[in-house]
Motif scaffolding. Structure first.
Motif, PDB file in Angstrom:
ATOM      1  N   GLU A 134       0.828  -1.211   0.000  1.00 22.38           N
ATOM      2  CA  GLU A 134       0.000   0.000   0.000  1.00 22.38           C
ATOM      3  C   GLU A 134       0.861   1.259   0.000  1.00 22.38           C
ATOM      4  N   ARG A 181      -3.277   2.686  -7.485  1.00 24.78           N
ATOM      5  CA  ARG A 181      -4.600   3.209  -7.115  1.00 24.78           C
ATOM      6  C   ARG A 181      -4.716   4.712  -7.354  1.00 24.78           C
ATOM      7  N   LYS A 237     -10.087  -3.449  -7.857  1.00 26.92           N
ATOM      8  CA  LYS A 237     -11.174  -3.382  -6.887  1.00 26.92           C
ATOM      9  C   LYS A 237     -10.612  -2.957  -5.537  1.00 26.92           C
ATOM     10  N   LYS A 238     -11.411  -2.226  -4.809  1.00 19.78           N
ATOM     11  CA  LYS A 238     -10.986  -1.755  -3.482  1.00 19.78           C
ATOM     12  C   LYS A 238     -10.772  -2.943  -2.549  1.00 19.78           C
TER      13      LYS A 238
END
Ligand code: ZN
Length: 286
Positions: A115, A135, A285-286
């Protein structure tokens, strides 16, 4: 074969046959073997070796070094388990890389499970983007710009040069990683290679990669402002945001990169109508 051609080839054979009989081949060979082979000047051998050492690793070695380092990176953060995403990123990456001066490297692109907001390149054509950075992207032109920056590091051998300087690659260009076989010392060296890739380069190498990223993405038909747009977004992150700390530590600040890009690009890219391909962009996708 027509008659004329036949005649020409026949006469050629005749000529060869005549030549052979004109001198004694066996005697000539014998004479050659009997003459002393001149000694090669050791100074010349030395000079050739010096040139060879300065040359650094050849392409095959460069790729092997990159493969080892990438293996280490992927050991710490594996690829995101989304085959469609990986295929898509490879298609875009290969297209952008095909616009570079090293289109024939075995390019590999991947999105890694992290992340953090970051991207990495390893010698020989290995490029990774974190899921956190992916993202942030809005469209395919953004992705092309980011990949183009990393491709820039590879084609200019930015990391390879540092590896050489730090002697993780030995003087003759032979990579130490090739000797891997459970040897801890060697494994540590490759570990350092991964660290160098993650630690970043000097500012000039980063500015150069930014310029290359913009040029390659534009050549590939994308909107030139993909990479600058991503840099702008990164610039909005809070300085103490943990997910971007490493990127800020290893790269010049986004504002400085944007300033440099701005003066390099001037208005030359304004008239080029590149594509953003927002609809084709693969969203995770989240
Ligand atoms: Zn970079």
């Amino acid at each position: 074969m027509n008659a004329k051609l036949k005649w020409v080839s026949l006469s050629g054979l005749l000529l060869i046959a005549m030549n052979c009989s004109a001198f004694d081949l066996r005697q000539s060979l014998k004479d050659k073997l009997n003459t002393d082979v001149p000694q090669i000047n050791p100074k010349l051998v030395e000079a050739v070796n010096v040139v060879k050492e300065a040359r650094g690793p050849d392409e095959e070695e460069e790729i092997a070094i990159g493969r080892q380092i990438s293996g280490n990176l992927l050991g710490a953060a594996p690829l995101v388990k989304d085959a469609k995403l990986q295929k898509y990123v490879n298609q875009v990456g290969e297209w952008v890389a095909s616009q570079s001066e090293r289109p024939d490297l075995p390019w590999h692109f991947g999105v890694i499970q992290s992340e953090d907001v970051n991207a990495f390149a390893a010698p020989g054509g290995y490029v990774f983007v974190t899921l956190g950075l992916y993202r942030l992207l809005q469209n395919e032109a953004d992705l092309a710009g980011v990949l183009g920056h990393e491709i820039g590091h590879v084609i200019r051998k930015h990391h390879l040069k540092i590896l050489q300087q730090s002697q993780l690659v030995d003087a003759g260009g032979k990579l130490l990683s090739r000797q891997v076989g459970g040897d801890d010392k060697i494994q540590n060296l490759i570990g350092n290679g991964a660290e160098i890739v993650a630690r970043g380069l000097d500012k000039d190498a980063e500015f150069e990669a930014d310029r290359i990223g913009v040029v390659l993405a534009t050549r590939a038909g994308y909107d030139a402002y993909g990479l600058p747009g991503v840099l702008q977004q990164i610039g909005h992150f809070a300085k103490d945001d943990g997910s971007i700390a490493l990127l800020f530590k290893t790269h010049p600040l986004p504002d400085d990169r944007l300033d440099k890009l701005d003066s390099a690009m001037e208005d030359r890219f304004d008239r080029i109508k590149g594509q953003t391909l927002e609809k084709r962009f693969y969203r995770v996708k989240k």
